[in-house]
Design a protein around this motif. Sequence first.
Motif, PDB file in Angstrom:
ATOM      1  N   PRO A   1     -90.166 -64.480 -53.696  1.00 48.90           N
ATOM      2  CA  PRO A   1     -88.903 -64.817 -54.347  1.00 48.90           C
ATOM      3  C   PRO A   1     -88.083 -63.585 -54.738  1.00 48.90           C
ATOM      4  O   PRO A   1     -88.628 -62.499 -54.971  1.00 48.90           O
ATOM      5  N   GLN A   2     -86.794 -63.787 -54.803  1.00 45.88           N
ATOM      6  CA  GLN A   2     -85.822 -62.728 -55.074  1.00 45.88           C
ATOM      7  C   GLN A   2     -86.153 -61.943 -56.352  1.00 45.88           C
ATOM      8  O   GLN A   2     -86.113 -60.722 -56.360  1.00 45.88           O
ATOM      9  N   ASP A   3     -86.465 -62.631 -57.442  1.00 44.78           N
ATOM     10  CA  ASP A   3     -86.710 -61.937 -58.707  1.00 44.78           C
ATOM     11  C   ASP A   3     -87.941 -61.036 -58.624  1.00 44.78           C
ATOM     12  O   ASP A   3     -87.964 -59.947 -59.209  1.00 44.78           O
ATOM     13  N   LEU A   4     -88.948 -61.442 -57.857  1.00 43.91           N
ATOM     14  CA  LEU A   4     -90.155 -60.637 -57.728  1.00 43.91           C
ATOM     15  C   LEU A   4     -89.885 -59.369 -56.902  1.00 43.91           C
ATOM     16  O   LEU A   4     -90.344 -58.277 -57.257  1.00 43.91           O
ATOM     17  N   VAL A   5     -89.111 -59.492 -55.828  1.00 44.31           N
ATOM     18  CA  VAL A   5     -88.771 -58.314 -55.021  1.00 44.31           C
ATOM     19  C   VAL A   5     -87.927 -57.356 -55.867  1.00 44.31           C
ATOM     20  O   VAL A   5     -88.155 -56.142 -55.866  1.00 44.31           O
ATOM     21  N   PHE A   6     -86.976 -57.896 -56.630  1.00 46.72           N
ATOM     22  CA  PHE A   6     -86.150 -57.069 -57.520  1.00 46.72           C
ATOM     23  C   PHE A   6     -87.024 -56.325 -58.530  1.00 46.72           C
ATOM     24  O   PHE A   6     -86.856 -55.121 -58.743  1.00 46.72           O
TER      25      PHE A   6
ATOM     26  N   VAL B   1     -81.475 -59.279 -60.170  1.00 46.59           N
ATOM     27  CA  VAL B   1     -82.034 -59.979 -59.027  1.00 46.59           C
ATOM     28  C   VAL B   1     -81.136 -59.992 -57.796  1.00 46.59           C
ATOM     29  O   VAL B   1     -81.572 -60.403 -56.730  1.00 46.59           O
ATOM     30  N   ASP B   2     -79.894 -59.523 -57.893  1.00 46.18           N
ATOM     31  CA  ASP B   2     -78.970 -59.550 -56.749  1.00 46.18           C
ATOM     32  C   ASP B   2     -78.678 -58.182 -56.140  1.00 46.18           C
ATOM     33  O   ASP B   2     -78.716 -58.025 -54.921  1.00 46.18           O
ATOM     34  N   THR B   3     -78.327 -57.191 -56.976  1.00 49.80           N
ATOM     35  CA  THR B   3     -77.804 -55.931 -56.446  1.00 49.80           C
ATOM     36  C   THR B   3     -78.184 -54.746 -57.329  1.00 49.80           C
ATOM     37  O   THR B   3     -78.130 -54.835 -58.553  1.00 49.80           O
ATOM     38  N   LEU B   4     -78.521 -53.637 -56.669  1.00 50.34           N
ATOM     39  CA  LEU B   4     -78.678 -52.333 -57.325  1.00 50.34           C
ATOM     40  C   LEU B   4     -77.870 -51.339 -56.499  1.00 50.34           C
ATOM     41  O   LEU B   4     -78.064 -51.244 -55.282  1.00 50.34           O
TER      42      LEU B   4
END
Length: 161
Positions: free
Chosen positions: A26-31, A89-92
């Motif tokens: 999931p997105q939050d885990l990769v972030f 969770v979207d962008t850095l």
Amino acid sequence: MSLAKTLEVTTPSDLEIVVERLFDAPQDLVFDCYTKPELVRRWLTGPDGWSLPTCEIDLRVGGTYRYVWSGPEGETMGMTGQYQQISPVDTLVSTEVFDDDFGMGKMLVTLTFIREGERTRLQTAMLFQTKAQRDAAVETGMTEGMGTSFAALDRLLKDIG
């Protein structure tokens, strides 16, 4: 598995390299794996025998990060950056510069975490100041190194997911 099956690398302009990789997490885990030092240390270790003893992250706009890798023969490689934009969770978006220039200079790196169902597509866009710097980055074998790191991230995501 060949890197061609795991990474998509493009050069959309003379100043850019874009690398995409799909993760089964999931997105939050990769972030989190990019923003929490205790997780970054577990996957961003470099080639076999290397480690990341220095991993400092001040996750706020204007905050900095510092990574220093150590090799098996006592070698070190360091990198510093400053966060320009953070959308959890979207962008850095951050600057990035290696202690040893390698001809790459200072770059602007945009990490975009794209949700695809239960999976996450990570797009890493690197913007260089000159074409020569972009070409130097390609010549360092950077994308092969990213493939190795992403394989380690894949293993970590399986362990903690």
